[in-house]
Design an enzyme around this catalytic site. Structure first.
Site, short mmCIF file in Angstrom:
data_model
loop_
_atom_site.label_atom_id
_atom_site.label_comp_id
_atom_site.label_asym_id
_atom_site.label_seq_id
_atom_site.Cartn_x
_atom_site.Cartn_y
_atom_site.Cartn_z
CG ASP A 255 -10.53 -24.80 29.81
OD1 ASP A 255 -10.82 -24.09 30.80
OD2 ASP A 255 -11.21 -24.78 28.77
N GLY B 244 -36.58 -17.72 2.23
CA GLY B 244 -35.92 -17.82 3.52
C GLY B 244 -36.21 -16.65 4.46
N GLY C 120 -17.74 -31.82 21.85
CA GLY C 120 -17.40 -32.80 22.89
C GLY C 120 -15.95 -33.25 22.91
NE ARG D 283 -18.60 -21.59 21.60
CZ ARG D 283 -18.96 -22.72 20.98
NH1 ARG D 283 -18.14 -23.74 20.95
NH2 ARG D 283 -20.14 -22.81 20.42
CD GLN D 284 -14.83 -14.18 17.44
OE1 GLN D 284 -14.66 -15.38 17.31
NE2 GLN D 284 -13.82 -13.33 17.32
CG ASP E 272 -19.88 -26.79 19.79
OD1 ASP E 272 -20.54 -27.56 19.07
OD2 ASP E 272 -19.58 -25.64 19.41
CG HIS F 267 -17.72 -18.96 26.63
ND1 HIS F 267 -17.52 -20.29 26.93
CD2 HIS F 267 -16.55 -18.54 26.09
CE1 HIS F 267 -16.29 -20.65 26.58
NE2 HIS F 267 -15.68 -19.60 26.07
CG ASP G 268 -16.66 -26.73 29.74
OD1 ASP G 268 -16.60 -25.50 29.98
OD2 ASP G 268 -15.95 -27.29 28.89
CE LYS H 56 -8.49 -26.38 26.95
NZ LYS H 56 -9.68 -26.43 26.10
#
Ligand SMILES: Nc1ncnc2c1ncn2[C@@H]1O[C@H](COP(=O)(O)O)[C@@H](O)[C@H]1O
Ligand SMILES: Nc1ncnc2c1ncn2[C@@H]1O[C@H](COP(=O)(O)O)[C@@H](O)[C@H]1O
Lengths: 318, 318
Positions: A170, A38, A228, A96-97, A226, A130, A222, A194
């Site tokens: 959102d 790998g 959805g 997102r993190q 992801d 993001h 958006d 939401k």
């Protein structure tokens, strides 16, 4: 004499070819393969000495693999005496993190920035982060491009600007939706109020619509789609609130299972994304439109290469 | 008051449990999972503030995944105010890419060291690096442990030291074989003089034996067995040269396909490895013996924790 060289990881060769064509250069030939255990091996077939190197890598699943490949390519360029190395990340991994949501969590988006820097990246080109704050994570110049101009132009051509509403799925995207509304001739704004359980991401309970959508063509926007769930739920709520056609527009088509099924069945008139991520045939569905991000990337690369200002592209359309 | 905390990535939980048992501690509870698009999420369930943190991760296939997970764990520890962070890598990833074999190649083993440092690792514990020089890649203390004592003890108990020969599978390991020979009561040395095409790794053309092996029990040693081509070839050559039983001993059982088939069929009396890497049931075969590396790791962790010297372990057996 500076020399623009374009390098591509293996995640999305089609995008690299498109960018190369726009720039009228060749993707630099390389050997890239996985050893039996790998580990990734990369070697460039041409001298990179003194070059202005742009290392394009997309970050679909299995994302960590592509992160490591890009880092290894950057390391090889550094050791091969490239003059300047720009990491091109159309979809920024781990965006997102970008903060600790609770204690004892990583800030992986910052980690990614630090890893790129450590490997040898001098600057970053990326598209629709993001959150804008991620620009500040990298210790160097970040060209943060937006696909909105291109998406909005497509929508304007196809749906006009009469009788539309721009809808944020959102409360967190309302500011972005506001920019869209400006671009689309001052269209009215709405958003879905939401609730989401922070312990169960990818799962959303959507509620009521705030704003006027009845009878209007809703442009639901958006940054990424992801699995959805959010966006398909939003379409349902909009329909229940009496919306006319719903058109979904997002920069990043992550489309993790079961996004395609959800989007195909959610009742949206059209789903528009760009190819910042590769979208395999089996993920495609009749109402999906994929616009190429290559022209935007190529123009940005060209302007960075020429040390020009990229400001003109920030809000620009083709 | 310092506080030893043990953390484990998801690559080899069994090893972590063994180490925890030796240390008489618990592996710190955590949430670790993959999001739909392949991004990893990690969160620790207990405060890590002020701790002396040891982050154990093994690196089997898919290795890049486990590298990223360990980096993310280290990032979370750094941000959670761990006092000191030690990355424990029983098998050091990318160790074979420790130099440029030709131009325009990465030095990925150095990259790994830099990535660990950037994420927040203060020190490293590792076992039988492919080359000793990799210690110098990390900007901080490296405890480089050896499994040889444990492997040699097993062999001494089982095969004695009379009438044996220590054999290196290639010219690059003769120095290591020499240490083995000392440990095994001054046994004679041999090595296989082989040719390898640098463009086709995992493929080896082996040739003749240098040294006296006829009628002797040959202890064929290596740091790792990956696809097993080299080592299975060496057994054949030794047998052709009139060797008695051939016993294979290596620290790292990478055992990429088709290693298990090759080793099972190669005519070796026994194949001895440690569990620096997990060895799934389907990779096991009747003549394979797996010794646990956990006692060595646990003792090293304990001594690092106590700020003691680890020198006594370097050549030591249990
Ligand atoms: N790859 C991912 N897929 C789904 N959710 C994620 C991912 N990465 C982070 N998250 C979660 O998404 C939430 C943040 O999203 P947002 O509120 O849109 O910024 C947090 O709860 C994160 O734990
Ligand atoms: N993961 C790997 N699997 C097989 N061969 C590798 C791997 N990584 C590096 N190599 C190659 O192994 C050779 C170095 O091995 P060695 O001579 O034993 O140090 C070089 O030709 C490398 O390109």
């Amino acid at each position: 004499q500076k020399n623009l060289m374009l390098f591509s990881g293996r995640a999305h060769p089609e995008l690299a070819e498109q960018v190369a064509k726009e720039l009228d250069v060749q993707v630099t030939p390389q050997t890239a393969r996985d050893f039996a255990n790998g580990e990734i091996f990369v070697r460039f077939e041409e001298s990179v000495r003194g070059s202005d190197a742009f290392v394009l890598q997309s970050h679909p699943f299995p994302l960590n693999q592509w992160v490591m490949e890009q880092l290894i390519m950057i390391d090889a360029l550094k050791r091969g005496s490239a003059k300047r190395i720009t990491a091109v990340l159309p979809f920024y991994p781990y965006a997102r993190q970008d903060k600790k949501h609770r204690g004892r969590e990583p800030i992986s988006a910052r980690l990614i920035a630090d890893l790129l820097k450590t490997a040898g990246a001098d600057r970053i080109i990326t598209v629709d982060l993001h959150t804008d704050q991620i620009q500040g994570f990298f210790d160097g110049p970040v060209d943060h491009m937006h696909a909105q101009g291109q998406l909005a132009e497509y929508i304007r051509d196809r749906y006009g600007v009469e009788n539309i509403a721009v809808v944020s799925p959102d409360s967190g995207r309302v500011r972005v939706a506001e920019k869209w509304a400006d671009t689309l001739g001052g269209a009215p704004l709405a958003f879905i109020h939401k609730t989401r359980d922070p312990l169960v991401p990818n799962q959303v309970k959507s509620n009521r619509v705030v704003g006027e959508v009845e009878g209007r063509t809703c442009i639901l926007i958006d940054d990424m789609i992801d699995t959805g769930g959010t966006i398909a739920g939003a379409v349902k709520i909009l329909k229940e609130a009496g919306a006319g056609d719903v058109v979904i527009a997002a920069t990043h088509g992550v489309l993790s299972h079961p996004a395609s099924e959800r989007l195909a069945a959610c009742g949206a008139e059209e789903v528009i994304v760009t190819n910042t991520l590769p979208i395999d045939d089996e993920k495609r569905f009749p109402t999906l439109t994929v616009l190429s991000i290559a022209p935007l990337l190529a123009r940005t690369i060209q302007e960075v290469f020429e040390n020009g200002s990229v400001t003109s592209l920030f809000n620009g359309s083709a």
